[in-house]
Write an enzyme that holds these catalytic residues in place. Structure first.
Site, mmCIF file in Angstrom:
data_model
loop_
_atom_site.group_PDB
_atom_site.id
_atom_site.type_symbol
_atom_site.label_atom_id
_atom_site.label_comp_id
_atom_site.label_asym_id
_atom_site.label_seq_id
_atom_site.Cartn_x
_atom_site.Cartn_y
_atom_site.Cartn_z
ATOM 1 N N HIS A 1 -7.345 -3.775 0.204
ATOM 2 C CA HIS A 1 -6.389 -2.661 0.194
ATOM 3 C C HIS A 1 -5.658 -2.520 1.521
ATOM 4 O O HIS A 1 -5.272 -1.432 1.921
ATOM 5 C CB HIS A 1 -7.049 -1.327 -0.211
ATOM 6 C CG HIS A 1 -7.601 -1.347 -1.588
ATOM 7 N ND1 HIS A 1 -6.820 -1.538 -2.703
ATOM 8 C CD2 HIS A 1 -8.871 -1.236 -2.037
ATOM 9 C CE1 HIS A 1 -7.578 -1.532 -3.786
ATOM 10 N NE2 HIS A 1 -8.834 -1.361 -3.404
ATOM 11 N N GLU B 1 0.882 -1.165 0.000
ATOM 12 C CA GLU B 1 0.000 0.000 0.000
ATOM 13 C C GLU B 1 0.917 1.212 0.000
ATOM 14 O O GLU B 1 2.017 1.174 0.560
ATOM 15 C CB GLU B 1 -0.912 0.002 1.225
ATOM 16 C CG GLU B 1 -1.808 -1.226 1.342
ATOM 17 C CD GLU B 1 -2.658 -1.525 0.119
ATOM 18 O OE1 GLU B 1 -3.092 -0.567 -0.574
ATOM 19 O OE2 GLU B 1 -2.892 -2.714 -0.167
#
Length: 188
Positions: free
Chosen positions: A166, A15
């Protein structure tokens, strides 16, 4: 004795700092989480996991968009180490137990982001030239030209998305589940 480089699949999901309004250019995005799993090629089980947040230096304040997308909070990165220390910890985790691996990710983004952050921080790129793009392999597995996002690929295989989409470590685990099914079952 196993000497093949690919005894393990090192499945990584990153990320990075991001925005939805152009305030962080692509070339200034920085890794804020490394999530990785070692998928054992013999058993198809995850033998070990690595997860660490990273404190960004170019754009240290996370955008609301980034926090909403990743669920990573400002205090997570504020309390984290910077990239050189985290990449050193990551390499130690890899090489202390898993010298025979091949680096894998969903698409080429993760590899490119590692190259970019290593260059910015003047740290050697930790992987060899071999990289498996599981996203590409997934399309080949299905015999289609369409490129699937990870969540859609899970759905296509009937696998439930586990954890938070995510988030690096959760996505790495989900990608491992996709790869396990690709390698152990014929497409339906």
């Amino acid at each position: 004795m196993e000497t093949k480089r690919s005894h393990y699949y090192l499945i990584v999901d990153l990320e990075a700092t991001c925005c939805n309004n152009g305030t962080i250019p692509r070339h200034e995005m920085e890794i804020i989480e490394i999530g990785a799993v070692m998928l054992n090629r013999a058993t198809w089980e995850i033998d070990s996991e690595f997860q660490q947040f990273i404190q960004p230096v170019r754009h240290p304040q996370l955008t609301a968009f980034c926090t909403e997308l990743t669920s990573i909070q400002q205090q997570d990165v504020d309390q984290a180490s910077r990239f050189p220390e985290v990449i050193s910890n990551f390499k130690e985790w890899i090489y202390s137990s898993f010298p025979h691996y091949v680096f894998c990710s969903w698409g080429n983004y993760d590899k490119k982001q590692f190259i970019q952050d290593c260059a910015f921080h003047n740290v050697p790129y930790p992987f060899g030239s071999e990289h498996i793009n599981i996203k590409e392999e997934f399309s080949e597995y299905l015999g289609v030209s369409k490129r699937y996002g990870m969540a859609l690929a899970l759905n296509e295989l009937g696998i439930e998305l586990k954890g938070t989409h995510h988030r690096g470590i959760d996505d790495a685990r989900n990608i491992a589940a996709i790869y396990r099914q690709m390698k152990t079952q014929k497409p339906s």
